[in-house]
Design a protein around this motif. Structure first.
Motif, short mmCIF file in Angstrom:
data_model
loop_
_atom_site.label_atom_id
_atom_site.label_comp_id
_atom_site.label_asym_id
_atom_site.label_seq_id
_atom_site.Cartn_x
_atom_site.Cartn_y
_atom_site.Cartn_z
N ASP A 173 -3.75 14.52 1.25
CA ASP A 173 -4.36 13.29 1.77
C ASP A 173 -3.52 12.09 1.39
O ASP A 173 -3.29 11.20 2.22
CB ASP A 173 -5.78 13.15 1.20
CG ASP A 173 -6.49 11.91 1.72
OD1 ASP A 173 -6.96 11.93 2.88
OD2 ASP A 173 -6.55 10.91 0.97
N ASP A 174 -3.03 12.05 0.16
CA ASP A 174 -2.17 10.95 -0.27
C ASP A 174 -0.82 10.99 0.44
O ASP A 174 -0.24 9.94 0.75
CB ASP A 174 -1.96 11.01 -1.79
CG ASP A 174 -2.39 9.73 -2.47
OD1 ASP A 174 -3.52 9.28 -2.20
OD2 ASP A 174 -1.60 9.18 -3.26
N ALA A 182 1.45 4.62 6.12
CA ALA A 182 1.98 3.32 5.71
C ALA A 182 3.37 3.10 6.29
O ALA A 182 3.71 1.98 6.72
CB ALA A 182 2.00 3.21 4.19
N VAL A 183 4.19 4.15 6.31
CA VAL A 183 5.53 4.05 6.90
C VAL A 183 5.43 3.78 8.41
O VAL A 183 6.16 2.94 8.96
CB VAL A 183 6.33 5.33 6.63
CG1 VAL A 183 7.65 5.31 7.40
CG2 VAL A 183 6.60 5.49 5.14
N LEU A 191 0.82 -1.21 0.00
CA LEU A 191 0.00 0.00 0.00
C LEU A 191 0.86 1.27 0.00
O LEU A 191 0.45 2.30 -0.55
CB LEU A 191 -0.94 0.00 1.21
CG LEU A 191 -2.02 -1.08 1.18
CD1 LEU A 191 -2.90 -0.99 2.43
CD2 LEU A 191 -2.89 -0.95 -0.06
N LEU A 192 2.03 1.20 0.60
CA LEU A 192 2.96 2.34 0.56
C LEU A 192 3.38 2.63 -0.88
O LEU A 192 3.39 3.78 -1.32
CB LEU A 192 4.19 2.04 1.42
CG LEU A 192 5.34 3.04 1.31
CD1 LEU A 192 4.90 4.43 1.76
CD2 LEU A 192 6.55 2.56 2.13
N ILE A 193 3.70 1.58 -1.61
CA ILE A 193 4.11 1.76 -3.01
C ILE A 193 2.96 2.34 -3.84
O ILE A 193 3.15 3.25 -4.65
CB ILE A 193 4.57 0.41 -3.60
CG1 ILE A 193 5.84 -0.07 -2.88
CG2 ILE A 193 4.82 0.53 -5.10
CD1 ILE A 193 6.28 -1.46 -3.26
N THR A 246 2.99 10.66 -6.71
CA THR A 246 3.90 11.14 -7.76
C THR A 246 3.14 11.57 -9.01
O THR A 246 3.43 12.60 -9.62
CB THR A 246 4.92 10.05 -8.12
OG1 THR A 246 5.64 9.65 -6.94
CG2 THR A 246 5.92 10.55 -9.15
N VAL A 247 2.15 10.76 -9.39
CA VAL A 247 1.33 11.09 -10.55
C VAL A 247 0.56 12.39 -10.32
O VAL A 247 0.49 13.26 -11.20
CB VAL A 247 0.37 9.94 -10.88
CG1 VAL A 247 -0.62 10.35 -11.97
CG2 VAL A 247 1.14 8.70 -11.31
#
Length: 254
Positions: A212-213, A220-221, A114-116, A123-124
């Motif tokens: 939010d992202d 996740a980290v 989920l982190l990836i 990034t997008v």
């Protein structure tokens, strides 16, 4: 310090289970509404001409759902406390180490995946937003409006339930305050919830999806760190259980 008050402990388990349920259901409870009007307003603020806009849906966001990666640790820990009510200490000691090891490995893998996913999406988002005019238009069409009000309601409910969970644990056994890991876990989940609320209100609505992202990446980290803590902490329990079993077997043979 008094005996363990079982009803309060069971209510604490229910409260933290509701927290995880609210967070996992956030994607279905937020987003999906028509955002055509607010999208035009947001584009006007950026000086971007959208023209005719069809049906555009609000994104549900990832931040609230990713909080569940942390709160599932609280659910697991509280569940182990409740398990001690029905299992003898000897049996629980042998099961707890192995069960926690399996849980931590699963949490580690899920958090990593989920982190990836969140990092790639972030990034997008940033790449599109910083590539006017067509990239910005594409960003606005997908993430240009965030259901801040709906998210605020869910975060407020989650925060309230977390406070109830912490209060019920203290009511069940004040000695839980001596458990540094539990106290740190409670502070972590409360802080992450407040931080996400802060991020949602920090910037104009057209940028909330990005923050939010970003929050989802951080959560996740944090979940990865807690998974490693559980993984390392389960090893001594497993070693102790193996030694106890070996000792018991040796006495039986004799």
């Amino acid at each position: 310090m008094g005996e363990l008050r079982k009803p309060f402990l069971l209510l604490a388990l229910l409260a933290v289970a509701l927290v995880v349920g609210v967070e996992l259901g956030a994607a279905a409870l937020t987003g999906g509404g028509d955002a055509s009007g607010p999208l035009r307003d947001s584009a006007g603020q950026l000086g971007v001409e959208l023209g005719d806009v069809g049906a555009v849906s609000e994104p549900s966001g990832r931040g609230i759902g990713y909080l569940a990666l942390i709160d599932v640790v609280a659910l697991w820990t509280t569940g182990l406390f409740c398990l001690s009510l029905v299992l003898p200490d000897r049996i629980q000691g042998r099961m707890q180490g192995v069960a926690t090891l399996v849980f931590s490995i699963v949490l580690l893998l899920v958090s990593l995946v989920l982190l990836i996913v969140a990092f790639v999406e972030l990034t997008v988002m940033v790449s599109l937003f910083l590539a006017p005019p067509f990239g910005t238009l594409a960003y606005l069409a997908v993430w240009g409006f965030f259901p801040v009000d709906d998210a605020a309601v869910l975060l407020g409910l989650a925060l309230l339930l977390k406070l109830v969970w912490a209060g019920l644990l203290l009511a069940a056994q004040p000695r839980f305050l001596r458990n540094k890991g539990l106290v740190l876990l409670a502070l972590t989940t409360l802080l992450c919830t407040v931080v996400l609320q802060f991020l949602h209100g920090l910037v104009p609505v057209i940028l909330v999806s990005i923050l939010d992202d970003l929050g989802a990446v951080v959560f996740a980290v944090v979940a990865l760190i807690w998974a490693l803590v559980l993984l390392i902490g389960s090893i001594p329990a497993i070693v102790k259980a193996v030694r106890t079993t070996a000792t018991t077997s040796g006495r039986t043979v004799r």
